[in-house]
Design an enzyme around this catalytic site. Structure first.
Site, PDB file in Angstrom:
ATOM      1  N   MET A 189       0.832  -1.202   0.000  1.00  0.00           N
ATOM      2  CA  MET A 189       0.000   0.000   0.000  1.00  0.00           C
ATOM      3  C   MET A 189       0.866   1.252   0.000  1.00  0.00           C
ATOM      4  SD  MET A 189      -2.960  -1.096   2.727  1.00  0.00           S
ATOM      5  CE  MET A 189      -4.051   0.282   2.381  1.00  0.00           C
ATOM      6  N   CYS A 190       0.454   2.230  -0.787  1.00  0.00           N
ATOM      7  CA  CYS A 190       0.967   3.593  -0.697  1.00  0.00           C
ATOM      8  C   CYS A 190      -0.239   4.505  -0.916  1.00  0.00           C
ATOM      9  CB  CYS A 190       2.111   3.855  -1.681  1.00  0.00           C
ATOM     10  SG  CYS A 190       1.672   3.902  -3.435  1.00  0.00           S
ATOM     11  N   TRP A 191      -0.030   5.797  -0.995  1.00  0.00           N
ATOM     12  CA  TRP A 191      -1.162   6.726  -1.042  1.00  0.00           C
ATOM     13  C   TRP A 191      -2.137   6.367  -2.159  1.00  0.00           C
ATOM     14  CZ3 TRP A 191      -3.691   9.425   2.154  1.00  0.00           C
ATOM     15  CH2 TRP A 191      -4.531  10.458   1.754  1.00  0.00           C
ATOM     16  N   GLY A 211      -1.388   3.679  -4.398  1.00  0.00           N
ATOM     17  CA  GLY A 211      -1.138   2.289  -4.758  1.00  0.00           C
ATOM     18  C   GLY A 211      -0.356   2.161  -6.044  1.00  0.00           C
ATOM     19  N   GLN A 228      -3.966   3.630  -0.079  1.00  0.00           N
ATOM     20  CA  GLN A 228      -4.277   4.082   1.282  1.00  0.00           C
ATOM     21  C   GLN A 228      -5.386   5.136   1.249  1.00  0.00           C
ATOM     22  OE1 GLN A 228      -2.877   3.447   4.400  1.00  0.00           O
ATOM     23  NE2 GLN A 228      -0.775   2.822   4.083  1.00  0.00           N
TER      24      GLN A 228
END
Length: 149
Positions: free
Chosen positions: A65-67, A69, A109
């Site tokens: 996950m990142c801000w 994706g 996220q």
């Protein structure tokens, strides 16, 4: 199943992902912000590190996950043998497993709610790669592209 989870930030949805996996008996390893790594902000490093675990067989699959994706999925896809799929709904997750034999689930996220996390994870882990001849041919073509790098 051994599942590596990595992120460059934390959220309630991320904690739900970890809990969901653990509740179903998966052996979960944590990386990046969720794992307390020193370079937790560094999404390319986290994506590559976690993808490397899948490629080496140390993990069966991974969730990243990142801000959005997007960045962490791009980083993961740089690792040979990894098929990271950015999924924002259950049907995309199901299709990524079925038709693409994806082994890394990338999530946003920003967009992910706890309820949506449950739906996506259920679809991902319920699905299996297709054995249809056309689908297998396409996967072989992906493998050939991977070898061209």
């Amino acid at each position: 199943m051994k599942i590596a989870v990595g992120s460059d930030g934390t959220s309630a949805a991320l904690q739900r992902v970890v809990a969901w996996l653990q509740e179903r008996g998966h052996e979960v390893s944590l990386h990046g912000a969720v794992g307390g790594d020193d370079d937790s902000w560094n999404w390319p490093a986290t994506g590559a590190r976690v993808a490397g675990l899948v490629a080496s067989g140390a993990a069966d699959q991974a969730v990243l996950m990142c801000w959005t994706g997007t960045g962490i999925s791009i980083a993961a896809n740089k690792v040979r043998g990894v098929r990271a799929a950015l999924c924002s709904d259950a049907e995309t997750a199901r299709g990524a497993r079925r038709w693409n034999d994806a082994n890394v689930l990338a999530l946003s996220q920003r967009l992910l709610t706890e309820a949506l996390a449950d739906e996506i994870l259920q679809a991902w882990f319920d699905a299996a790669p297709s054995d249809d001849a056309r689908d297998v041919t396409c996967l072989r073509a992906l493998d050939e592209l991977d070898g061209a790098r």
